[in-house]
Design a protein around this motif. Structure first.
Motif, short mmCIF file in Angstrom:
data_model
loop_
_atom_site.label_atom_id
_atom_site.label_comp_id
_atom_site.label_asym_id
_atom_site.label_seq_id
_atom_site.Cartn_x
_atom_site.Cartn_y
_atom_site.Cartn_z
N PRO A 168 -3.60 2.30 -7.18
CA PRO A 168 -2.38 3.56 -6.97
C PRO A 168 -2.23 3.88 -8.00
CG PRO A 168 -1.98 0.83 -6.07
CD PRO A 168 -3.13 1.10 -6.74
N ILE A 225 -4.53 3.64 2.54
CA ILE A 225 -4.20 2.67 1.08
C ILE A 225 -3.76 1.36 3.02
CG2 ILE A 225 -1.75 3.85 0.99
CD1 ILE A 225 -1.45 2.84 -1.25
N LYS A 226 -4.00 0.34 1.41
CA LYS A 226 -3.85 -0.72 2.57
C LYS A 226 -3.26 -1.84 1.73
CE LYS A 226 -8.68 -1.16 3.12
NZ LYS A 226 -10.00 -1.02 3.84
N PRO A 227 -3.01 -3.48 1.64
CA PRO A 227 -2.71 -4.60 0.95
C PRO A 227 -3.61 -5.06 0.85
CG PRO A 227 -0.84 -4.22 2.79
CD PRO A 227 -2.19 -3.31 3.44
N SER A 228 -3.86 -5.38 -0.98
CA SER A 228 -5.62 -6.14 -1.19
C SER A 228 -5.48 -7.20 -0.71
CB SER A 228 -4.91 -6.33 -2.88
OG SER A 228 -4.56 -4.81 -3.16
N GLY A 242 0.39 -4.39 6.88
CA GLY A 242 0.81 -3.30 6.18
C GLY A 242 0.46 -1.67 6.67
N SER A 250 -0.74 5.23 6.82
CA SER A 250 -1.91 4.62 5.75
C SER A 250 -3.21 5.97 5.60
CB SER A 250 -2.15 3.37 5.88
OG SER A 250 -1.37 2.48 5.62
N LEU A 303 2.64 6.41 -3.04
CA LEU A 303 3.06 5.77 -3.58
C LEU A 303 3.46 4.65 -3.81
CD1 LEU A 303 -0.91 6.96 -5.36
CD2 LEU A 303 -0.72 5.85 -3.38
N LYS A 320 4.31 1.22 -4.29
CA LYS A 320 2.85 0.60 -4.39
C LYS A 320 2.36 -0.16 -5.86
CE LYS A 320 2.77 1.32 -0.14
NZ LYS A 320 3.61 1.91 0.52
N HIS A 336 -0.87 -5.57 -5.14
CA HIS A 336 -0.84 -5.87 -3.93
C HIS A 336 -1.64 -4.87 -3.03
CE1 HIS A 336 1.61 -9.15 -5.36
NE2 HIS A 336 1.03 -9.67 -4.40
N TRP A 337 -2.24 -3.67 -3.73
CA TRP A 337 -2.50 -2.28 -3.24
C TRP A 337 -3.98 -1.45 -3.62
CZ3 TRP A 337 0.19 -1.26 1.73
CH2 TRP A 337 1.50 -1.87 1.25
#
Length: 320
Positions: free
Chosen positions: A125, A139-142, A149, A154, A166, A169, A173-174
């Motif tokens: 981000p 965009i998604k969770p890592s 999520g 997204s 963002l 975020k 974690h993203w």
């Protein structure tokens, strides 16, 4: 033989994605018993170190590791094989190294790129200044699996003032990736006597999705039964209808991922194909869901396998 089925104990307020582990444990247990393997279960919590250590007082031959998280935190997942290693307990599925590398999606993307395997360009981000105006991203969770999520929002097209999406975020974690707006394939791979075998390819089809609805398997599509997304996101096995060269490229890419990440037992590699027919790896699922109605088991059925045979292959490729 006697086996401990290890899984993450769902929390009291667990949502469907977390509760699914109970269906997996029941399905695996019923099939292990068909193989004359005696079983018992251990659901782990935040006290996982002591809970796994307590297995030293049990008499059994191996652990069937189904754990997907700890207290629904996917980033802690690799601690489970680490503790099993520490106590010299044999266990099924992917080893510590593979679990660590594939649980972190940004790290996975970096390794894929270094290995020459096509993967969408990835940004944190804080690197939003590198995003290109007019280009589509996701965009998604890592750290999380199961589409946690991920919503229709997204997927976005970058433009001036988009920084607001963002907010909150964090880089830890993203992640942001180029959105590959094409066909999506789930590629299940199982260990075998002659090495890993790619099971029949599954294509995710999106029926009735208009231009305002991104063609993705988001949380609603995966877990909210009765929703438009769930009812109209359909898994198909194209088989011989699939273009042979594309199938070969996808299978070759999946086997290369197995090799690069040191996968064992079973895995699922998700890919999307761009307008030029180039497959891009968007996720590597080490120890994917193996519930009776899940994608991996559907692929084994499409391949003509009984699930007991699949379990035997997983056990034969165990970590000692």
């Amino acid at each position: 033989m006697r086996c401990c089925i290890l899984y993450n104990q769902p929390r009291k307020d667990a949502l469907p994605d977390e509760l699914d582990i109970l269906d997996q444990a029941e399905w695996v247990e019923s099939n292990l018993r068909k193989m004359n393997i005696t079983t018992f279960r251990l659901g782990i919590t935040s006290s996982f170190m002591n809970e796994i250590a307590s297995l030293k007082n049990e008499t059994f031959d191996f652990v069937f590791n189904l754990a997907e998280s700890i207290e629904n935190k996917g980033e802690l997942l690799y601690f489970i094989p680490a503790i099993l290693n520490m106590h010299n307990i044999p266990y099924t599925g992917n080893p510590l190294e593979a679990m660590f590398l594939t649980t972190s999606k940004p790290l996975t993307a970096r390794i894929l790129t270094d290995a020459g395997i096509s993967s969408p360009r990835t940004f944190l981000p804080s690197q939003f200044h590198s995003l290109v105006k007019g280009r589509k991203y996701i965009i998604k969770p890592s750290w999380e699996d199961g589409s946690m999520g991920i919503t229709p929002d997204s997927v976005f097209t970058w433009d001036d003032g988009m920084e607001k999406i963002l907010q909150g975020k964090t880089d830890s974690h993203w992640m942001i990736q180029d959105f590959i707006d094409g066909s999506e394939y789930n590629v299940s791979v199982i260990a075998g006597p002659d090495g890993p075998e790619v099971l029949p390819l599954a294509e995710m089809t999106f029926v009735g999705f208009g231009p305002d609805r991104p063609k993705i398997v988001d949380y609603t599509a995966k877990w909210v039964h009765g929703s438009f997304e769930c009812e109209n996101t359909i898994r198909e096995f194209p088989g011989d209808k699939m273009e042979p060269l594309l199938r070969k490229r996808i299978e070759k890419t999946a086997l290369r991922c197995w090799e690069v990440f040191g996968l064992k037992g079973y895995a699922r590699i998700d890919m999307r194909v761009d307008e030029n027919g180039e497959p891009f790896v968007i996720e590597i699922n080490a120890n994917p869901c193996i519930s009776e109605d899940g994608g991996f088991v559907a692929a084994t059925r499409a391949g003509g396998y009984e699930f007991t045979e699949i379990l035997q292959r997983i056990i034969n490729d165990m970590n000692y």
